[in-house]
Design a protein around this motif. Structure first.
Motif, PDB file in Angstrom:
ATOM      1  N   GLN A  59       0.793  -1.226   0.000  1.00  0.00           N
ATOM      2  CA  GLN A  59       0.000   0.000   0.000  1.00  0.00           C
ATOM      3  C   GLN A  59       0.830   1.282   0.000  1.00  0.00           C
ATOM      4  O   GLN A  59       0.343   2.341   0.378  1.00  0.00           O
ATOM      5  CB  GLN A  59      -1.004  -0.003   1.162  1.00  0.00           C
ATOM      6  CG  GLN A  59      -1.915  -1.228   1.117  1.00  0.00           C
ATOM      7  CD  GLN A  59      -3.124  -1.120   2.009  1.00  0.00           C
ATOM      8  OE1 GLN A  59      -3.282  -0.160   2.757  1.00  0.00           O
ATOM      9  NE2 GLN A  59      -4.017  -2.093   1.911  1.00  0.00           N
TER      10      GLN A  59
ATOM     11  N   GLY B  49      -8.098   1.019   2.121  1.00  0.00           N
ATOM     12  CA  GLY B  49      -6.908   0.884   2.962  1.00  0.00           C
ATOM     13  C   GLY B  49      -5.825   1.836   2.501  1.00  0.00           C
ATOM     14  O   GLY B  49      -5.500   2.793   3.193  1.00  0.00           O
ATOM     15  N   GLU B  52      -7.228   5.599   2.110  1.00  0.00           N
ATOM     16  CA  GLU B  52      -7.396   6.320   3.373  1.00  0.00           C
ATOM     17  C   GLU B  52      -6.034   6.698   3.954  1.00  0.00           C
ATOM     18  O   GLU B  52      -5.831   7.819   4.429  1.00  0.00           O
ATOM     19  CB  GLU B  52      -8.163   5.466   4.393  1.00  0.00           C
ATOM     20  CG  GLU B  52      -9.637   5.268   4.066  1.00  0.00           C
ATOM     21  CD  GLU B  52      -9.917   4.151   3.057  1.00  0.00           C
ATOM     22  OE1 GLU B  52      -8.949   3.593   2.465  1.00  0.00           O
ATOM     23  OE2 GLU B  52     -11.100   3.831   2.854  1.00  0.00           O
ATOM     24  N   ARG B  53      -5.102   5.743   3.905  1.00  0.00           N
ATOM     25  CA  ARG B  53      -3.779   5.992   4.468  1.00  0.00           C
ATOM     26  C   ARG B  53      -3.058   7.094   3.700  1.00  0.00           C
ATOM     27  O   ARG B  53      -2.428   7.978   4.286  1.00  0.00           O
ATOM     28  CB  ARG B  53      -2.963   4.700   4.418  1.00  0.00           C
ATOM     29  CG  ARG B  53      -1.647   4.817   5.150  1.00  0.00           C
ATOM     30  CD  ARG B  53      -0.776   3.612   4.924  1.00  0.00           C
ATOM     31  NE  ARG B  53      -1.396   2.361   5.336  1.00  0.00           N
ATOM     32  CZ  ARG B  53      -0.782   1.176   5.252  1.00  0.00           C
ATOM     33  NH1 ARG B  53       0.434   1.098   4.762  1.00  0.00           N
ATOM     34  NH2 ARG B  53      -1.378   0.085   5.649  1.00  0.00           N
TER      35      ARG B  53
END
Lengths: 83, 143
Positions: A59, B49, B52-53
């Motif tokens: 991420q 995930g 948002e981060r």
């Protein structure tokens, strides 16, 4: 290692799935791409133009030469178009 | 600091209640779905995930860089109709220049670094994915 590989937008459509779990020994994102391309025509078509593909490792945005280390999740997607 | 990623229409007036109380300047920007070329709606995909981060991290960066008293980032995903809001940013600072610059900085970043992907929907159904614009990428160079 086991990796969750995620696809978004047109990459998801070309692959035909939003995610898949792969067993890999790839050291870098580039190595992983080579393994994915060998999976078949859909993967090869989706990942044929890497200049149009962005990558995130766990991420966080990364480049093709980023080491995978003990990564859990790798995502492939087109350049982002928010806002 | 507040970051909201949600599918539904947001109530900007309600979100702004009390925002920046005590600061000297508040700037808000809201992006709406334009009805260009017969467009009826937009569909926005995101990366749950990571999105948002990434928004949290960047809002925090804006606070540090511009000395903000507060910041709000709201971005929708899913389907949204022409005329509806897509996203908004609000910044609160002691003086207007910092508030304007921080809002501009956040917008430039959202356009090309936040994990969202837009697809246009016409009366005939889904069209293609929106391509990233060179000018959006170039805009980041200002910062």
């Amino acid at each position: 290692m086991t990796l969750d590989v995620l696809y978004f937008a047109w990459l998801r459509e070309r692959i035909g799935a939003p995610r898949e779990r792969v067993e890999t020994s790839a050291a870098t994102v580039r190595d992983l791409v080579a393994e994915l391309v060998a999976r078949g025509d859909r993967h090869a078509a989706a990942l044929s133009d890497l200049g149009a593909v962005r990558v995130a490792v766990d991420q966080a945005l990364a480049d093709l030469d980023a080491p995978l280390g003990d990564a859990r999740e790798v995502a492939f997607f087109p350049p982002m178009t928010g806002g | 600091m507040r970051v909201i990623v949600q599918p539904g229409v947001f109530d900007a007036a309600a979100l702004m209640q009390g925002f920046g109380a005590g600061a000297g300047a508040v700037v808000t920007f809201t992006g709406l779905v334009r009805g260009d070329d017969g467009l009826v709606a937009l569909e926005i995909e995101h990366y749950p995930g990571m999105t948002e981060r990434a928004l949290q991290d960047h809002a925090q960066a804006a606070v540090g860089r511009f000395g903000l008293a507060d910041v709000l980032v709201v971005h929708r995903h899913g389907r949204m109709e022409v005329g509806e809001p897509i996203m908004m940013v609000a910044t609160a600072a002691r003086h207007r220049r910092a508030a304007f610059d921080a809002a501009d900085f956040l917008m430039d970043w959202l356009k090309s670094r936040a994990p969202f992907w837009k697809r246009e929907i016409g009366p005939e159904g889904p069209r293609g994915w929106v391509s990233a614009k060179d000018e959006d990428e170039a805009a980041l160079g200002r910062w």
